[in-house]
Design an enzyme around this catalytic site. Structure first.
Site, PDB file in Angstrom:
ATOM      1  N   TYR A  28       0.706  -1.569   0.091  1.00 36.64           N
ATOM      2  CA  TYR A  28      -0.165   0.011   0.018  1.00 36.64           C
ATOM      3  C   TYR A  28       1.074   1.016   0.282  1.00 36.64           C
ATOM      4  O   TYR A  28       0.473   2.220  -0.998  1.00 36.64           O
ATOM      5  CB  TYR A  28      -0.811   0.025   1.358  1.00 36.64           C
ATOM      6  CG  TYR A  28      -2.070  -0.766   0.924  1.00 36.64           C
ATOM      7  CD1 TYR A  28      -3.040  -0.731   0.482  1.00 36.64           C
ATOM      8  CD2 TYR A  28      -1.934  -2.700   1.824  1.00 36.64           C
ATOM      9  CE1 TYR A  28      -4.011  -1.424   0.289  1.00 36.64           C
ATOM     10  CE2 TYR A  28      -3.445  -2.990   1.544  1.00 36.64           C
ATOM     11  CZ  TYR A  28      -3.919  -2.757   1.226  1.00 36.64           C
ATOM     12  OH  TYR A  28      -5.427  -3.869   0.638  1.00 36.64           O
TER      13      TYR A  28
ATOM     14  N   ARG B 114      -3.259   5.774   3.334  1.00 36.77           N
ATOM     15  CA  ARG B 114      -5.115   5.288   3.614  1.00 36.77           C
ATOM     16  C   ARG B 114      -5.561   5.237   2.187  1.00 36.77           C
ATOM     17  O   ARG B 114      -6.842   4.965   2.016  1.00 36.77           O
ATOM     18  CB  ARG B 114      -5.814   6.043   4.920  1.00 36.77           C
ATOM     19  CG  ARG B 114      -5.238   5.183   6.021  1.00 36.77           C
ATOM     20  CD  ARG B 114      -5.915   6.180   7.504  1.00 36.77           C
ATOM     21  NE  ARG B 114      -4.644   5.396   8.667  1.00 36.77           N
ATOM     22  CZ  ARG B 114      -5.482   5.691   9.854  1.00 36.77           C
ATOM     23  NH1 ARG B 114      -6.649   5.781  10.294  1.00 36.77           N
ATOM     24  NH2 ARG B 114      -4.763   4.957  10.577  1.00 36.77           N
TER      25      ARG B 114
ATOM     26  N   ASN C 137     -12.841  -0.558  -5.111  1.00 35.80           N
ATOM     27  CA  ASN C 137     -12.747   0.089  -7.235  1.00 35.80           C
ATOM     28  C   ASN C 137     -13.759  -1.233  -7.080  1.00 35.80           C
ATOM     29  O   ASN C 137     -13.780  -1.945  -6.751  1.00 35.80           O
ATOM     30  CB  ASN C 137     -11.028  -1.152  -6.908  1.00 35.80           C
ATOM     31  CG  ASN C 137     -11.231  -1.875  -8.436  1.00 35.80           C
ATOM     32  OD1 ASN C 137     -11.659  -1.225  -9.344  1.00 35.80           O
ATOM     33  ND2 ASN C 137     -10.116  -2.781  -8.459  1.00 35.80           N
TER      34      ASN C 137
ATOM     35  N   CYS D  73      -6.418  -4.618  -7.766  1.00 38.47           N
ATOM     36  CA  CYS D  73      -6.210  -4.020  -6.142  1.00 38.47           C
ATOM     37  C   CYS D  73      -6.029  -5.270  -5.890  1.00 38.47           C
ATOM     38  O   CYS D  73      -5.644  -5.020  -4.976  1.00 38.47           O
ATOM     39  CB  CYS D  73      -7.768  -3.801  -5.787  1.00 38.47           C
ATOM     40  SG  CYS D  73      -9.118  -4.247  -6.080  1.00 38.47           S
ATOM     41  N   HIS D  74      -5.849  -6.501  -6.493  1.00 35.51           N
ATOM     42  CA  HIS D  74      -5.384  -7.610  -5.572  1.00 35.51           C
ATOM     43  C   HIS D  74      -3.932  -7.581  -5.897  1.00 35.51           C
ATOM     44  O   HIS D  74      -3.404  -7.839  -5.226  1.00 35.51           O
ATOM     45  CB  HIS D  74      -5.931  -9.637  -5.821  1.00 35.51           C
ATOM     46  CG  HIS D  74      -5.417  -8.829  -7.566  1.00 35.51           C
ATOM     47  ND1 HIS D  74      -6.047  -8.527  -8.919  1.00 35.51           N
ATOM     48  CD2 HIS D  74      -4.463 -10.376  -8.600  1.00 35.51           C
ATOM     49  CE1 HIS D  74      -5.414  -8.969 -10.165  1.00 35.51           C
ATOM     50  NE2 HIS D  74      -4.412 -10.227  -9.578  1.00 35.51           N
TER      51      HIS D  74
ATOM     52  N   GLU E 138      -0.601 -15.558 -10.641  1.00 39.44           N
ATOM     53  CA  GLU E 138       0.338 -14.419 -10.923  1.00 39.44           C
ATOM     54  C   GLU E 138       1.428 -14.945 -11.573  1.00 39.44           C
ATOM     55  O   GLU E 138       2.536 -14.331 -11.517  1.00 39.44           O
ATOM     56  CB  GLU E 138      -0.050 -13.257 -10.597  1.00 39.44           C
ATOM     57  CG  GLU E 138      -1.397 -12.401 -11.634  1.00 39.44           C
ATOM     58  CD  GLU E 138      -1.995 -11.582 -11.041  1.00 39.44           C
ATOM     59  OE1 GLU E 138      -1.894 -11.199 -10.236  1.00 39.44           O
ATOM     60  OE2 GLU E 138      -2.643 -10.810 -11.457  1.00 39.44           O
TER      61      GLU E 138
END
Length: 169
Positions: A106, A120, A129, A137-138, A164
């Site tokens: 993040y 944040r 999302n 976003c994963h 992945e």
């Protein structure tokens, strides 16, 4: 009156539903067969007044199948339309540049989005999302590699990251 189409594709990790605008842009998507879980995620200014099921959404359905079969870049050129504030819009665009197999924290994601102190806000971009998979976003993790949360469940996030893994260098 705006019309959008939706379709559910069976994948290795469960049903995946996509809602697509009439011009082919993804408005919402996720690992569910329940439209009621997706439609509230669409910005009110983009929310269609009429949703119609369509067996196949063309390039979008093909990309979903190809991604789950291992062609991880199949989702890259699919247009997405989300609407929010300036930072979230930009953060979603930036998220689409995070390559498969190279997850970021993040903190790194906030820096990529141009606001290193806004960790944040970066996390909020992931949480808000609507177009999961197409806006990946994963691929954002906690410091130390912990998975963190994911609207579609931590098991789905783990599967996606493992899927992945061969692309990691």
């Amino acid at each position: 009156m705006s019309i959008a189409h939706w379709s559910t594709t069976d994948t290795r990790i469960g049903p995946f539903t996509t809602i697509v605008a009439s011009d082919g842009a993804v408005l919402a998507s996720g690992w569910t067969a329940d439209l009621g879980e997706l439609t509230p995620q669409i910005s009110p200014s983009l929310r269609p007044s009429d949703l119609r099921e369509k067996r196949d959404l063309g390039a979008v359905s093909t990309a979903v199948r190809r991604y789950h079969d291992g062609e991880l870049d199949a989702i890259d050129d699919i247009p997405v339309r989300q609407r929010s504030g300036e930072f979230l819009q930009h953060a979603w665009d930036v998220l689409r540049t995070v390559p498969a197999g190279k997850p970021v924290t993040y903190t790194e994601y906030a820096a990529l989005a141009g606001r290193p102190a806004a960790v944040r806000a970066a996390a909020s971009a992931c949480a808000r999302n609507a177009a999961a998979l197409f806006v990946p976003c994963h691929r954002v993790l906690r410091i130390g590699g912990a998975l963190g949360g994911f609207r579609w469940g931590v098991d789905v996030k783990r599967w996606l990251l493992d899927h992945e893994t061969p692309y990691r260098s």
